[in-house]
Design an enzyme around this catalytic site. Structure first.
Site, PDB file in Angstrom:
ATOM      1  N   ASP A   7       7.868 -11.822   3.049  1.00  0.00           N
ATOM      2  CA  ASP A   7       7.137 -11.976   1.806  1.00  0.00           C
ATOM      3  C   ASP A   7       7.639 -10.888   0.865  1.00  0.00           C
ATOM      4  O   ASP A   7       8.205  -9.881   1.301  1.00  0.00           O
ATOM      5  CB  ASP A   7       5.636 -11.832   2.071  1.00  0.00           C
ATOM      6  CG  ASP A   7       4.808 -11.959   0.809  1.00  0.00           C
ATOM      7  OD1 ASP A   7       5.060 -12.888   0.028  1.00  0.00           O
ATOM      8  OD2 ASP A   7       3.921 -11.108   0.608  1.00  0.00           O
ATOM      9  N   ASP A   9       5.859  -9.751  -2.624  1.00  0.00           N
ATOM     10  CA  ASP A   9       4.878  -8.947  -3.349  1.00  0.00           C
ATOM     11  C   ASP A   9       3.923  -8.229  -2.403  1.00  0.00           C
ATOM     12  O   ASP A   9       3.329  -8.840  -1.507  1.00  0.00           O
ATOM     13  CB  ASP A   9       4.089  -9.835  -4.307  1.00  0.00           C
ATOM     14  CG  ASP A   9       5.002 -10.460  -5.346  1.00  0.00           C
ATOM     15  OD1 ASP A   9       5.824  -9.723  -5.921  1.00  0.00           O
ATOM     16  OD2 ASP A   9       4.905 -11.680  -5.579  1.00  0.00           O
TER      17      ASP A   9
END
Length: 222
Positions: A7, A9
Site C-alpha cells: 500500500d 498512503d
C-alpha cells in the site's frame, strides 16, 4: 516465487498522497480553500474510519483533473513531489522497498489513490508496477471520471487479479504473497495473501493483526 505488494498512503509514505495533492492545490489557489479544505479533511477522516464512499470521493478528487490541461497538471505535480511527497519518503520505507526488489520476482504498489498522483511516486521508490485507481482519459486529457474498478477495498483484489492476468500469471503461481498496509480498508487483501504485514496500522487493523498473529512494523522516524 514471491510477490510483494505495498500500500502507499500511510504505509510507504508517512502521510497520504491523495490528501496532500488536494492540500497542494488549495495552497496554490487552484482550488477554493473555503469550499475544498473542509471536504478534503472530511473525506480523509471517513477513509480512516472505514466509512468512505469511494465514488463520492473520486468525484471530488478527479474533477479538478478535468479542468486543466495535462501540461499544467504535470508542472504542478513536479512541485508537489518536491514539496509534499519527498519529505514523506522515510529511509526505512526506502530500505524496505530495496530489500523487496532484491528478494521478490514481482513487486508492486497497490493503492486506492489515482494513477496521476501516484505513478511518479512509484517511480521515485524505484517500483515499476503500479495498481491504482485509473482516471478516465479522452485524447490525453482527464474527464473527471474513473475508468474501470476503483482500487479500493475488495476492488484491490479485482484489480490485482486483472493485473496478474495481464502478465500471464495468477496469485496461486506464487509460493509467497506479501502485502504491507496500514489500513482497515485493506483487510480484504490482507486476508487473501500468505504474508500480511501491518505497517503503522490504524487501531482496527492493529487489533486484527494482533489477534491473527500478523507482524506489526513501523516505517516512521528512521
Amino acid at each position: 516465487m514471491k510477490l510483494i505488494l505495498f500500500d502507499l498512503d500511510n504505509t510507504l509514505l508517512a502521510g497520504d498522497s491523495d490528501f496532500e495533492w488536494a492540500q497542494f492545490l488549495i495552497e496554490r489557489g487552484v482550488l477554493d480553500r473555503e469550499l475544498y479544505a473542509a471536504r478534503n479533511q472530511a473525506f480523509y477522516e471517513q477513509y480512516r474510519a472505514g466509512t468512505l464512499d469511494i465514488h463520492e470521493f473520486l468525484d471530488f478528487q478527479l474533477k479538478p483533473l478535468s479542468r486543466h490541461p495535462r501540461v499544467q497538471l504535470d508542472a504542478w505535480h513536479t512541485d508537489y513531489m518536491q514539496q509534499k511527497i519527498l519529505p514523506l519518503m522515510t529511509p526505512a520505507a526506502q530500505a524496505l522497498v530495496g530489500r523487496a526488489l532484491a528478494d521478490a520476482e514481482l513487486v508492486a504498489i497497490i493503492t486506492a489513490t489515482n494513477s496521476f498522483v501516484t505513478a511518479p511516486i512509484a517511480r521515485a521508490f524505484g517500483i515499476s508496477h503500479l495498481i491504482a485507481t485509473e482516471p478516465e482519459q479522452v485524447d490525453g486529457n482527464y474527464t473527471g471520471r474513473v475508468a474501470g474498478t476503483p482500487s479500493f477495498r475488495e476492488g484491490k483484489i479485482v484489480r490485482l487479479h486483472e493485473w496478474l492476468g495481464s502478465l500471464g500469471k495468477a496469485l496461486d503461481d506464487f509460493d509467497q504473497s506479501w502485502f504491507y498496509s496500514d489500513s482497515l480498508n485493506d483487510l480484504p487483501l490482507l486476508n487473501l495473501v500468505t504474508h500480511p504485514v501491518a505497517v503503522d496500522p490504524d487501531a482496527t487493523l492493529h487489533e486484527h493483526a494482533i489477534q491473527c498473529g500478523w507482524p506489526v512494523i513501523s516505517l516512521r522516524g528512521e
